[in-house]
Design an enzyme around this catalytic site. Structure first.
Site, mmCIF file in Angstrom:
data_model
loop_
_atom_site.group_PDB
_atom_site.id
_atom_site.type_symbol
_atom_site.label_atom_id
_atom_site.label_comp_id
_atom_site.label_asym_id
_atom_site.label_seq_id
_atom_site.Cartn_x
_atom_site.Cartn_y
_atom_site.Cartn_z
ATOM 1 N N SER A 1 0.811 -1.055 -0.078
ATOM 2 C CA SER A 1 -0.002 -0.011 -0.140
ATOM 3 C C SER A 1 0.819 1.245 0.095
ATOM 4 O O SER A 1 0.243 2.318 0.071
ATOM 5 C CB SER A 1 -1.071 -0.078 1.263
ATOM 6 O OG SER A 1 -0.155 0.085 2.409
ATOM 7 N N ARG B 1 -7.024 8.691 -10.011
ATOM 8 C CA ARG B 1 -7.676 8.881 -8.760
ATOM 9 C C ARG B 1 -6.695 9.337 -7.888
ATOM 10 O O ARG B 1 -5.448 8.658 -7.704
ATOM 11 C CB ARG B 1 -8.417 7.773 -8.329
ATOM 12 C CG ARG B 1 -8.945 7.891 -6.800
ATOM 13 C CD ARG B 1 -8.260 7.533 -5.867
ATOM 14 N NE ARG B 1 -8.789 7.131 -4.473
ATOM 15 C CZ ARG B 1 -8.230 7.360 -3.504
ATOM 16 N NH1 ARG B 1 -6.595 6.943 -3.145
ATOM 17 N NH2 ARG B 1 -8.748 6.894 -2.259
ATOM 18 N N VAL B 2 -6.954 10.475 -7.073
ATOM 19 C CA VAL B 2 -6.128 10.787 -5.897
ATOM 20 C C VAL B 2 -6.731 10.818 -4.805
ATOM 21 O O VAL B 2 -7.819 11.151 -4.724
ATOM 22 C CB VAL B 2 -5.637 12.111 -6.303
ATOM 23 C CG1 VAL B 2 -4.884 12.817 -5.166
ATOM 24 C CG2 VAL B 2 -4.542 12.333 -7.533
ATOM 25 N N GLY B 3 -6.048 10.304 -3.650
ATOM 26 C CA GLY B 3 -6.780 10.217 -2.298
ATOM 27 C C GLY B 3 -6.509 11.555 -1.342
ATOM 28 O O GLY B 3 -5.668 12.462 -1.941
ATOM 29 N N ASP B 4 -6.473 11.230 -0.055
ATOM 30 C CA ASP B 4 -6.296 12.225 0.752
ATOM 31 C C ASP B 4 -4.860 12.536 0.890
ATOM 32 O O ASP B 4 -4.245 13.610 1.335
ATOM 33 C CB ASP B 4 -6.949 12.100 2.043
ATOM 34 C CG ASP B 4 -6.574 10.693 2.795
ATOM 35 O OD1 ASP B 4 -6.204 9.734 1.972
ATOM 36 O OD2 ASP B 4 -5.738 10.576 3.886
ATOM 37 N N GLY C 1 -9.781 7.587 1.221
ATOM 38 C CA GLY C 1 -9.364 9.027 1.087
ATOM 39 C C GLY C 1 -10.348 10.090 0.876
ATOM 40 O O GLY C 1 -10.532 11.133 1.286
ATOM 41 N N THR D 1 -5.464 7.978 7.862
ATOM 42 C CA THR D 1 -5.340 6.896 6.714
ATOM 43 C C THR D 1 -6.489 6.243 6.569
ATOM 44 O O THR D 1 -7.550 6.814 7.506
ATOM 45 C CB THR D 1 -4.491 5.843 7.414
ATOM 46 O OG1 THR D 1 -4.453 4.749 6.644
ATOM 47 C CG2 THR D 1 -4.954 5.371 8.777
ATOM 48 N N GLY D 2 -6.893 5.483 5.625
ATOM 49 C CA GLY D 2 -8.194 5.221 5.403
ATOM 50 C C GLY D 2 -8.813 5.762 4.099
ATOM 51 O O GLY D 2 -8.322 6.132 2.953
ATOM 52 N N THR E 1 1.573 7.119 -0.017
ATOM 53 C CA THR E 1 0.841 5.890 -0.331
ATOM 54 C C THR E 1 0.979 5.746 -1.945
ATOM 55 O O THR E 1 1.120 6.401 -2.547
ATOM 56 C CB THR E 1 -0.566 6.160 0.084
ATOM 57 O OG1 THR E 1 -1.491 5.033 -0.036
ATOM 58 C CG2 THR E 1 -1.270 7.425 -0.879
ATOM 59 N N THR F 1 -1.984 3.239 4.163
ATOM 60 C CA THR F 1 -0.957 4.472 3.936
ATOM 61 C C THR F 1 0.152 4.650 5.294
ATOM 62 O O THR F 1 -0.394 4.388 6.436
ATOM 63 C CB THR F 1 -1.749 5.590 3.798
ATOM 64 O OG1 THR F 1 -2.636 5.629 2.931
ATOM 65 C CG2 THR F 1 -0.932 7.014 3.819
HETATM 66 N N1 ASP Z 1 -5.786 7.383 2.218
HETATM 67 C C1 ASP Z 1 -5.204 6.451 1.353
HETATM 68 C C2 ASP Z 1 -5.961 6.955 0.078
HETATM 69 O O1 ASP Z 1 -7.286 6.820 0.192
HETATM 70 C C3 ASP Z 1 -5.269 4.937 1.342
HETATM 71 C C4 ASP Z 1 -4.663 4.466 2.708
HETATM 72 O O2 ASP Z 1 -4.820 5.046 3.712
HETATM 73 O O3 ASP Z 1 -4.292 3.278 2.479
HETATM 74 O O4 ASP Z 1 -5.194 7.008 -0.949
#
Ligand code: ASP
Length: 325
Positions: A84, A215-218, A241, A238-239, A205, A187
């Site tokens: 990840s 796609r882009v996360g947080d 996004g 984390t989690g 991450t 992450t």
């Molecule tokens: N926060 C990350 C994302 O959404 C994923 C993760 O925490 O593993 O890209």
């Protein structure tokens, strides 16, 4: 049960201490739970332990909390067993691994890269954006071009054996749909405070596995996956996004601490807010870490299973976060 879930279960059993709620902490726990030592470094998940060790050793060498934040998560970016973080992470649904990262210091300096390919250390590229460009965020091919210009090695674009095997398996039944569930994330977010009270943080991450291309996360979004302010404290996430971006999670926590909440209370309130803004709450996990300028810290998640590493000059331990459900 997935390998990741088994790993999390194992770590729960093996954890050194459990994080009590703030109220309980006053009654039952050693003072150090609330009054953190400085320097103090917190990192998400089990990979936080070796990352903290690398960060602490860098801090001892240079005395820079920023160097520590970069070096710490570089360790995770290189971990071939990690699915990840880094180029060995799980790819998007086209089979391409794209990385997101951000870095920030307590004076407001920050930099990030997103949707970047073929760069082993996106965190170092994020630091280049922060220190050598007039910008905060550079994405995609532009980020890769910046890496080339800065002399970063460009890696061959191929999946790691573990990622390839997982991707081939996913393709069989996935119907090309990204997976949203409470396991599909991991992450590394790291926040730290030095002995003078200066804060910094980093987050890196490969993002949600089998996400849509682009796609882009947080994690690279300043204020979502990471936020740091020397006047108040720092937070990372984390989690899923999407759920974290919706509430500007890390910024929200820092602002709640500014209004007087403890790090623990701020994390709990952010989780409540996140739950109120996301309908698919049974299918998503999100977890937050926070430190305030006094070195107090907190953690909270939507579901059980979230853990983090707490590192000081003399110890580095795993702690299980409490959760809403
Ligand atoms: N926060 C990350 C994302 O959404 C994923 C993760 O925490 O593993 O890209």
């Amino acid at each position: 049960m997935s390998e990741r879930r088994k790993f999390i279960k194992k770590s729960i059993l093996g954890s050194a201490i459990f994080l009590p709620s703030v109220a309980n902490a006053f009654k039952n726990s050693p003072k150090e739970i609330l009054i953190g030592e400085k320097p103090l470094i917190l990192s998400t998940w089990n990979h936080g332990l070796p990352a903290n060790a690398a960060a602490i050793s860098k801090y001892k060498e240079t005395g820079s909390i920023l160097d520590a934040m970069e070096t710490g998560v570089m360790d995770t970016e290189l971990d071939l067993s990690n699915l990840s973080v880094g180029l060995q992470g799980l790819p998007d649904r086209e089979g391409i691994t794209t990385l997101d990262a951000s870095i920030m210091t307590g004076d407001g300096s920050c930099g990030s890269v997103a949707f970047v390919r073929q760069v082993k250390h996106p965190i170092s590229l994020a630091r280049v954006v922060m220190e050598k460009t007039p910008h905060v965020m550079i994405v995609g091919e532009g980020a890769r071009q910046l890496a080339i210009a800065e002399g970063f090695p460009i890696e061959k674009e191929e999946l790691s054996p573990n990622a390839k095997a997982a991707y081939e398996k996913w393709k069989i039944n996935s119907k090309y749909k990204p997976i949203i569930n409470i396991e599909n994330h991991d992450t590394i977010g790291m926040i730290g405070i030095d002995s003078n009270g200066n804060l910094a943080g980093s987050c890196t991450t490969s993002g949600l596995a089998y996400k849509m291309h682009g796609r882009v996360g947080d994690s690279p979004i300043i204020g979502a996956g990471l936020y740091v302010d020397n006047e108040v404290g720092a937070a990372t996430a984390t989690g899923l996004g999407e759920s974290i971006i919706k509430i500007c999670g890390s910024f929200l926590i820092v602002e709640l601490m500014r209004q007087g909440r403890t790090p623990q209370e701020a994390c709990e309130e952010a989780v409540k807010r996140l739950i109120s803004k996301n309908d698919n709450i049974n299918d998503l996990q999100a977890g937050f870490l926070a430190i305030n300028k006094d070195g107090e810290f907190g953690a909270y998640a939507v579901h059980p299973g979230f853990n983090f590493a707490k590192g000081t000059l003399s110890s580095n331990i795993m702690i299980d976060s409490k959760s809403h459900f």
